[in-house]
Design a protein around this motif. Structure first.
Motif, PDB file in Angstrom:
ATOM      1  N   LYS A   6       0.861  -1.604   0.252  1.00  0.00           N
ATOM      2  CA  LYS A   6       0.210  -0.287   0.307  1.00  0.00           C
ATOM      3  C   LYS A   6       0.869   1.425  -0.164  1.00  0.00           C
ATOM      4  CE  LYS A   6      -3.841  -2.015   2.307  1.00  0.00           C
ATOM      5  NZ  LYS A   6      -4.517  -2.143   3.486  1.00  0.00           N
ATOM      6  N   TYR A   7       1.871   0.961   0.548  1.00  0.00           N
ATOM      7  CA  TYR A   7       2.973   2.304   0.422  1.00  0.00           C
ATOM      8  C   TYR A   7       3.265   3.131  -0.394  1.00  0.00           C
ATOM      9  CZ  TYR A   7       6.951   4.985   2.167  1.00  0.00           C
ATOM     10  OH  TYR A   7       8.735   5.660   1.906  1.00  0.00           O
ATOM     11  N   GLU A   8       3.420   1.304  -1.119  1.00  0.00           N
ATOM     12  CA  GLU A   8       4.351   1.790  -2.319  1.00  0.00           C
ATOM     13  C   GLU A   8       3.248   2.334  -3.305  1.00  0.00           C
ATOM     14  OE1 GLU A   8       7.848   1.641  -2.975  1.00  0.00           O
ATOM     15  OE2 GLU A   8       8.186   1.207  -1.378  1.00  0.00           O
ATOM     16  N   PHE A   9       2.290   1.911  -3.644  1.00  0.00           N
ATOM     17  CA  PHE A   9       1.186   2.185  -4.471  1.00  0.00           C
ATOM     18  C   PHE A   9       1.140   3.949  -4.027  1.00  0.00           C
ATOM     19  CE2 PHE A   9      -0.341  -2.323  -5.100  1.00  0.00           C
ATOM     20  CZ  PHE A   9      -0.385  -1.839  -6.785  1.00  0.00           C
ATOM     21  N   ARG A  10       0.741   3.899  -2.871  1.00  0.00           N
ATOM     22  CA  ARG A  10       1.032   6.092  -2.662  1.00  0.00           C
ATOM     23  C   ARG A  10       1.801   6.661  -2.713  1.00  0.00           C
ATOM     24  NH1 ARG A  10      -1.144   3.755   2.819  1.00  0.00           N
ATOM     25  NH2 ARG A  10       1.265   4.516   3.988  1.00  0.00           N
ATOM     26  N   LYS A  11       2.884   6.364  -3.262  1.00  0.00           N
ATOM     27  CA  LYS A  11       4.355   7.126  -3.633  1.00  0.00           C
ATOM     28  C   LYS A  11       4.262   6.686  -4.956  1.00  0.00           C
ATOM     29  CE  LYS A  11       7.834   4.271  -1.950  1.00  0.00           C
ATOM     30  NZ  LYS A  11       9.050   4.280  -2.017  1.00  0.00           N
ATOM     31  N   SER A  12       3.099   6.447  -5.975  1.00  0.00           N
ATOM     32  CA  SER A  12       2.888   5.879  -7.547  1.00  0.00           C
ATOM     33  C   SER A  12       2.509   6.532  -7.895  1.00  0.00           C
ATOM     34  CB  SER A  12       3.603   5.268  -7.949  1.00  0.00           C
ATOM     35  OG  SER A  12       2.387   4.061  -7.520  1.00  0.00           O
ATOM     36  N   TRP A  13       1.039   7.272  -7.208  1.00  0.00           N
ATOM     37  CA  TRP A  13      -0.032   8.250  -7.418  1.00  0.00           C
ATOM     38  C   TRP A  13      -0.094   9.275  -8.066  1.00  0.00           C
ATOM     39  CZ3 TRP A  13      -3.879   4.619  -8.429  1.00  0.00           C
ATOM     40  CH2 TRP A  13      -4.186   3.793  -6.766  1.00  0.00           C
ATOM     41  N   SER A  14       0.898   9.900  -8.077  1.00  0.00           N
ATOM     42  CA  SER A  14       1.365  10.682  -8.306  1.00  0.00           C
ATOM     43  C   SER A  14       1.321  11.108 -10.360  1.00  0.00           C
ATOM     44  CB  SER A  14       1.801  11.999  -8.617  1.00  0.00           C
ATOM     45  OG  SER A  14       3.195  11.358  -8.448  1.00  0.00           O
ATOM     46  N   ILE A  15       2.377   9.826 -10.254  1.00  0.00           N
ATOM     47  CA  ILE A  15       2.952   9.353 -12.566  1.00  0.00           C
ATOM     48  C   ILE A  15       1.563   9.134 -12.860  1.00  0.00           C
ATOM     49  CG2 ILE A  15       3.990   7.146 -10.961  1.00  0.00           C
ATOM     50  CD1 ILE A  15       4.886   9.828 -13.398  1.00  0.00           C
ATOM     51  N   LYS A  16       0.846   8.355 -11.952  1.00  0.00           N
ATOM     52  CA  LYS A  16      -0.345   7.194 -12.714  1.00  0.00           C
ATOM     53  C   LYS A  16      -1.380   8.866 -12.881  1.00  0.00           C
ATOM     54  CE  LYS A  16       0.563   3.866 -10.011  1.00  0.00           C
ATOM     55  NZ  LYS A  16       0.917   2.619  -8.866  1.00  0.00           N
ATOM     56  N   GLY A  17      -2.103   9.675 -12.086  1.00  0.00           N
ATOM     57  CA  GLY A  17      -2.177  10.511 -12.001  1.00  0.00           C
ATOM     58  C   GLY A  17      -1.937  11.518 -13.461  1.00  0.00           C
ATOM     59  N   ILE A  18      -0.805  11.870 -13.497  1.00  0.00           N
ATOM     60  CA  ILE A  18      -0.145  12.594 -14.754  1.00  0.00           C
ATOM     61  C   ILE A  18      -1.075  11.894 -15.732  1.00  0.00           C
ATOM     62  CG2 ILE A  18       1.004  13.438 -15.827  1.00  0.00           C
ATOM     63  CD1 ILE A  18       2.423  14.264 -13.283  1.00  0.00           C
ATOM     64  N   ILE A  19      -0.048  10.370 -16.361  1.00  0.00           N
ATOM     65  CA  ILE A  19      -0.011  10.120 -17.506  1.00  0.00           C
ATOM     66  C   ILE A  19      -2.017   9.635 -17.329  1.00  0.00           C
ATOM     67  CG2 ILE A  19      -0.582   6.709 -17.816  1.00  0.00           C
ATOM     68  CD1 ILE A  19       1.653   7.086 -16.979  1.00  0.00           C
ATOM     69  N   LEU A  20      -3.130   9.782 -16.144  1.00  0.00           N
ATOM     70  CA  LEU A  20      -4.553   9.120 -16.672  1.00  0.00           C
ATOM     71  C   LEU A  20      -4.910  10.852 -17.320  1.00  0.00           C
ATOM     72  CD1 LEU A  20      -7.027   7.783 -16.688  1.00  0.00           C
ATOM     73  CD2 LEU A  20      -6.683   8.621 -13.805  1.00  0.00           C
ATOM     74  N   VAL A  21      -4.185  11.706 -17.182  1.00  0.00           N
ATOM     75  CA  VAL A  21      -5.007  13.236 -17.297  1.00  0.00           C
ATOM     76  C   VAL A  21      -4.182  13.555 -18.938  1.00  0.00           C
ATOM     77  CG1 VAL A  21      -4.942  15.170 -17.054  1.00  0.00           C
ATOM     78  CG2 VAL A  21      -5.002  14.245 -15.140  1.00  0.00           C
ATOM     79  N   ILE A  22      -3.193  13.151 -18.899  1.00  0.00           N
ATOM     80  CA  ILE A  22      -2.395  13.046 -20.501  1.00  0.00           C
ATOM     81  C   ILE A  22      -3.560  12.231 -21.315  1.00  0.00           C
ATOM     82  CG2 ILE A  22      -0.719  12.497 -21.880  1.00  0.00           C
ATOM     83  CD1 ILE A  22       1.406  13.706 -20.013  1.00  0.00           C
ATOM     84  N   SER A  56       3.692   5.463 -21.166  1.00  0.00           N
ATOM     85  CA  SER A  56       3.260   4.535 -20.252  1.00  0.00           C
ATOM     86  C   SER A  56       4.576   4.331 -19.000  1.00  0.00           C
ATOM     87  CB  SER A  56       1.535   4.717 -20.078  1.00  0.00           C
ATOM     88  OG  SER A  56       0.916   6.164 -20.456  1.00  0.00           O
ATOM     89  N   VAL A  57       4.010   2.508 -19.485  1.00  0.00           N
ATOM     90  CA  VAL A  57       4.573   0.659 -19.188  1.00  0.00           C
ATOM     91  C   VAL A  57       6.308   1.505 -18.587  1.00  0.00           C
ATOM     92  CG1 VAL A  57       5.527  -1.247 -19.671  1.00  0.00           C
ATOM     93  CG2 VAL A  57       3.211  -0.294 -20.430  1.00  0.00           C
ATOM     94  N   PHE A  58       6.711   2.486 -19.587  1.00  0.00           N
ATOM     95  CA  PHE A  58       8.089   2.785 -19.486  1.00  0.00           C
ATOM     96  C   PHE A  58       8.335   3.211 -18.207  1.00  0.00           C
ATOM     97  CE2 PHE A  58      11.872   5.629 -20.593  1.00  0.00           C
ATOM     98  CZ  PHE A  58      13.024   4.798 -20.625  1.00  0.00           C
ATOM     99  N   ILE A  59       7.740   4.889 -18.187  1.00  0.00           N
ATOM    100  CA  ILE A  59       7.882   5.783 -17.088  1.00  0.00           C
ATOM    101  C   ILE A  59       7.199   5.178 -15.670  1.00  0.00           C
ATOM    102  CG2 ILE A  59       6.741   7.562 -16.362  1.00  0.00           C
ATOM    103  CD1 ILE A  59       5.739   8.531 -18.993  1.00  0.00           C
ATOM    104  N   ILE A  60       6.745   4.080 -15.950  1.00  0.00           N
ATOM    105  CA  ILE A  60       6.120   3.867 -14.927  1.00  0.00           C
ATOM    106  C   ILE A  60       7.247   2.333 -14.493  1.00  0.00           C
ATOM    107  CG2 ILE A  60       4.893   1.419 -13.712  1.00  0.00           C
ATOM    108  CD1 ILE A  60       2.415   2.997 -14.927  1.00  0.00           C
ATOM    109  N   GLY A  61       8.132   2.316 -15.218  1.00  0.00           N
ATOM    110  CA  GLY A  61       9.006   1.053 -15.007  1.00  0.00           C
ATOM    111  C   GLY A  61       9.791   1.890 -14.110  1.00  0.00           C
ATOM    112  N   ILE A  62      10.812   3.070 -15.006  1.00  0.00           N
ATOM    113  CA  ILE A  62      11.823   3.664 -14.849  1.00  0.00           C
ATOM    114  C   ILE A  62      11.450   4.631 -13.343  1.00  0.00           C
ATOM    115  CG2 ILE A  62      12.851   5.545 -14.836  1.00  0.00           C
ATOM    116  CD1 ILE A  62      13.430   3.934 -16.907  1.00  0.00           C
ATOM    117  N   PHE A  63       9.969   4.682 -13.195  1.00  0.00           N
ATOM    118  CA  PHE A  63       9.292   5.895 -11.653  1.00  0.00           C
ATOM    119  C   PHE A  63      10.136   4.665 -10.705  1.00  0.00           C
ATOM    120  CE2 PHE A  63       7.295   6.966  -8.643  1.00  0.00           C
ATOM    121  CZ  PHE A  63       7.551   8.201  -8.362  1.00  0.00           C
ATOM    122  N   GLY A  64       9.612   3.450 -10.260  1.00  0.00           N
ATOM    123  CA  GLY A  64      10.275   2.337  -9.092  1.00  0.00           C
ATOM    124  C   GLY A  64      11.281   2.752  -9.631  1.00  0.00           C
ATOM    125  N   ILE A  65      12.073   2.434 -10.463  1.00  0.00           N
ATOM    126  CA  ILE A  65      13.859   2.285 -10.118  1.00  0.00           C
ATOM    127  C   ILE A  65      14.432   3.524  -9.302  1.00  0.00           C
ATOM    128  CG2 ILE A  65      15.918   2.308 -11.581  1.00  0.00           C
ATOM    129  CD1 ILE A  65      14.558   0.509 -13.860  1.00  0.00           C
TER     130      ILE A  65
END
Length: 246
Positions: A6-22, A56-65
Motif C-alpha cells: 500500500k505504501y508503494e502504491f501511494r508513492k506512485s499515485w502522482s505519476i499515474k494521475g499525470i498519465i491518466l490526465v494526459i 506509460s509502461v516505460f515511465i512506470i517502470g523507470i519511476f519504480g527504479i
C-alpha cells in the motif's frame, strides 16, 4: 507485507494521475476526430494515444527504479529498513507494485484500444475491414489477429518486468558493492547494459529470431524472462540483506 505494498502504491499515485490526465486529453482529440469527421484530430489522437500507451509502461517502470534508488540513497531508507521487514519483503513489495501497475496499465490501454477500434468500426466500417486495412499496411509477416496480439503483448509485459528487475539489481549494486566508489552510478549503468546484452544473447540460444509468429517461441520467451525476473529478485534481496548499510 500488505502495508508495504500500500505504501508503494501511494508513492506512485502522482505519476499515474499525470498519465491518466494526459491520456484523457488525447482520447478527447481522438473522439473529436471521429464524431466531427476531423481527420487531422483523428490522426493526432491515434498517434498520441499510441505514444502514451508505450511511454506509460516505460515511465512506470523507470519511476519504480528511481524510487528504489531514492530510498536506498537518502534518509528515506530509514522509513523502510527500520521496520520489522526483511529485504525480501521490502523489495517484493516494490516489485509487486511496479509489476501490478505495468500489467494494469497495459490492460487498460488494450481495453481503450478495443473501445476505440469499436468506435472506428461503427463509424467507418466493420472490424474485418479494419483488420484487413491494418494487415495491408503491415504486410503478411506482421499479420494481426487477437490471439497473436494477446501473446505478443504478454511477452512484452513480462520482458519489461524483467527489465525493471534488472534495473533494481543495478541500483542495489550501486548502493552496496559499489557504494562510495567513484563513478558508481555510471558503473552500475554499464552493468545494467552488459547484463541486458548477455540476457538477450542467451535467449537467442533457446529460440530463433524471426518475423513470423510462433507460439512456442513466444511461450519460451515468457518463461525465460519470468525465470530471469525471479533470479534477479532473489539476488537483489540477498544483496540488500547482506551488503546494504543504512
Amino acid at each position: 507485507m500488505g502495508n508495504l505494498i500500500k505504501y508503494e502504491f501511494r508513492k506512485s499515485w502522482s505519476i499515474k494521475g499525470i498519465i491518466l490526465v494526459i491520456t484523457a486529453i488525447f482520447e478527447v482529440l481522438f473522439l473529436i476526430g471521429v464524431f466531427m469527421q476531423k481527420e487531422t484530430f483523428l490522426a493526432i489522437g491515434v498517434t498520441l494515444l499510441s505514444m502514451i500507451a508505450v511511454c506509460s509502461v516505460f515511465i512506470i517502470g523507470i519511476f519504480g527504479i528511481y524510487t528504489l534508488s531514492r530510498d536506498l540513497n537518502t534518509k528515506r531508507s530509514y522509513m523502510l529498513f527500520m521496520t520489522p521487514n526483511n529485504s525480501f519483503k521490502i523489495l517484493g513489495a516494490k516489485l509487486i507494485e511496479n509489476a501490478s501497475s505495468i500489467i494494469v496499465v497495459s490492460v487498460c490501454f488494450v481495453a481503450l484500444a478495443i473501445a476505440d477500434v469499436s468506435i472506428l468500426a461503427a463509424t467507418y466500417g466493420e472490424f474485418k475491414e479494419l483488420f484487413q486495412f491494418i494487415n495491408a499496411l503491415l504486410g503478411e509477416s506482421y499479420y494481426v489477429d487477437s490471439y497473436r496480439f494477446a501473446m505478443i503483448s504478454a511477452a512484452s509485459v513480462v520482458n519489461w518486468i524483467s527489465t525493471v528487475c534488472l534495473g533494481f539489481f543495478a541500483v542495489i549494486i550501486c548502493a552496496t558493492l559499489l557504494n562510495g566508489k567513484k563513478y558508481n552510478g555510471f558503473l552500475s549503468f554499464c552493468i545494467f547494459i552488459a547484463i541486458s546484452i548477455c540476457l538477450s544473447k542467451l535467449l537467442g540460444v533457446f529460440i530463433d529470431e524471426g518475423l513470423d509468429f510462433n507460439t512456442t517461441r513466444v511461450i519460451i520467451q515468457i518463461v525465460y524472462y519470468a525465470v530471469v525476473s525471479v533470479i534477479l529478485y532473489v539476488a537483489s534481496a540477498w544483496l540488500m540483506d547482506n551488503k546494504l548499510s543504512v
